[in-house]
Scaffold this active site. Structure first.
Site, PDB file in Angstrom:
ATOM      1  N   GLY A 137       0.818  -1.216   0.000  1.00  0.00           N
ATOM      2  CA  GLY A 137       0.000   0.000   0.000  1.00  0.00           C
ATOM      3  C   GLY A 137       0.845   1.256   0.000  1.00  0.00           C
ATOM      4  N   LEU A 177       1.917  -9.298 -16.247  1.00  0.00           N
ATOM      5  CA  LEU A 177       2.620 -10.476 -16.769  1.00  0.00           C
ATOM      6  C   LEU A 177       4.127 -10.279 -16.856  1.00  0.00           C
ATOM      7  CD1 LEU A 177       0.102 -11.168 -19.686  1.00  0.00           C
ATOM      8  CD2 LEU A 177       0.160 -12.305 -17.453  1.00  0.00           C
ATOM      9  N   GLY A 215       4.248  -7.609 -20.232  1.00  0.00           N
ATOM     10  CA  GLY A 215       3.346  -6.470 -20.110  1.00  0.00           C
ATOM     11  C   GLY A 215       2.110  -6.802 -19.315  1.00  0.00           C
ATOM     12  N   ASP A 239       3.679  -2.714  -7.842  1.00  0.00           N
ATOM     13  CA  ASP A 239       3.205  -1.561  -7.078  1.00  0.00           C
ATOM     14  C   ASP A 239       3.325  -0.283  -7.899  1.00  0.00           C
ATOM     15  OD1 ASP A 239       2.717  -3.207  -4.886  1.00  0.00           O
ATOM     16  OD2 ASP A 239       4.706  -2.873  -4.041  1.00  0.00           O
TER      17      ASP A 239
END
EC number: 2.7.1.15
Length: 305
Positions: free
Chosen positions: A41, A221, A225, A253
């Site tokens: 986060g 992936l 991409g 992230d």
């Protein structure tokens, strides 16, 4: 642009490098140490803030030195903390042992205060969530507050993103609250029971998630991409290369943070996916997670180059 509100955790990553793990009762000399910010986060909030978003971070911290690391990196990235200081716990930390011979690692995560995030924390920030343009969460904090946050956001017409990491079983009710679900291959496999080793299998897994109520699936992936799939279209968006890949830590992230910013700015989906890929593409050319996230000017320069 409306705010981006991110629910998640911060942990201080303490990484030790040595030739081997010590045995119980043994002390050995290490070859290196790094202390830095972590937690999905927090990493996503930093990525979104540096990419130009108006970002708010909902979490819990302890009242200790590690909390200062969180506030420092958020301040530099322009992230506004919506933090409860939990005096009965501590700021989360991760022990990361890195084998200097192989590069393999072993990790212990102690979430501390962030592991105590509760529905009451979401209710305390209800107005913030309801006024957002995009709400993002993951699964490192307890699932119940993540579910509650998604429900509040959906009821208010806020765009919702769930990054289902680390992998966990999720109810159809929670998945149905997600405008966008952003798993990697292994997370998609756990959620669907289907293999994800190529684009056709990725699309099949995404379709299975749509049948469970997800609005759109974005399968990250790695070097291939991302694959986007909703009820109307399927898009394969290749990586946006910014140079030699040095460290893929935190690439997912970075993608989620960049993608959230693009959505908050109203970019069309294909453009938003490419913006997320560019954010991740720059991050992997640098060491670290939050520290590797690029500034907005760098992202725009790569996309325009």
């Amino acid at each position: 642009m409306k705010p981006i509100v991110i629910l998640g955790i911060f942990v201080a990553d303490t990484a030790y490098r040595a030739q081997r793990m010590p045995q119980m009762g043994e002390t050995i000399l290490g070859q290196g140490f790094v202390l830095g910010p972590g937690g999905k986060g927090s990493n996503q909030a930093v990525a979104a803030g540096k990419a130009g978003g108006d970002v708010h971070m909902i979490t819990r911290l302890g009242d200790d030195a590690f909390a200062g690391i969180a506030r420092d990196i958020w301040g530099k990235a322009g992230v506004k903390p919506a933090v409860k200081v939990d005096h009965e716990s501590y700021t989360g930390a991760a022990f990361i042992f890195v084998d200097s011979n192989s590069g393999n690692n072993a990790i212990i995560v102690a979430n501390g205060a962030a592991g105590r995030i509760a529905v009451e924390d979401i209710e305390a920030n209800r107005a913030l969530i309801e006024g957002a343009g995009v709400f993002v969460t993951q699964l490192e904090q307890p699932i119940a507050p993540a579910h509650h946050g998604l429900a509040i956001a959906r009821a208010a017409g806020v765009t919702t993103i769930l990054n289902p990491a680390p992998a966990a079983e999720l109810s159809d009710a929670m998945l149905a609250l997600c405008d966008y679900l952003t798993p990697n291959e292994s997370e998609a496999e756990l959620l669907t029971g289907l293999p994800v080793t190529n684009l056709d299998e990725a699309k099949a897994a995404a379709e299975a998630l749509l049948r469970r109520g997800v609005g759109a699936v974005i399968l990250t992936l790695g070097a291939n991409g991302v694959l986007y799939h909703d009820a109307q279209q399927t898009l394969h968006v290749p990586v946006v290369s910014a140079g030699k890949v040095i460290d893929t830590t935190g690439a997912g992230d970075a993608f989620n943070g960049g993608f959230a910013v693009a959505l908050a700015e109203g970019k069309p989906i294909a453009e938003a996916l490419r913006f997320g890929n560019a954010t991740a593409g720059i991050s992997v050319t640098r060491v670290g997670a939050a520290a590797s996230s690029p500034e907005r000017a760098e992202i725009d320069g790569l996309l325009q180059g």
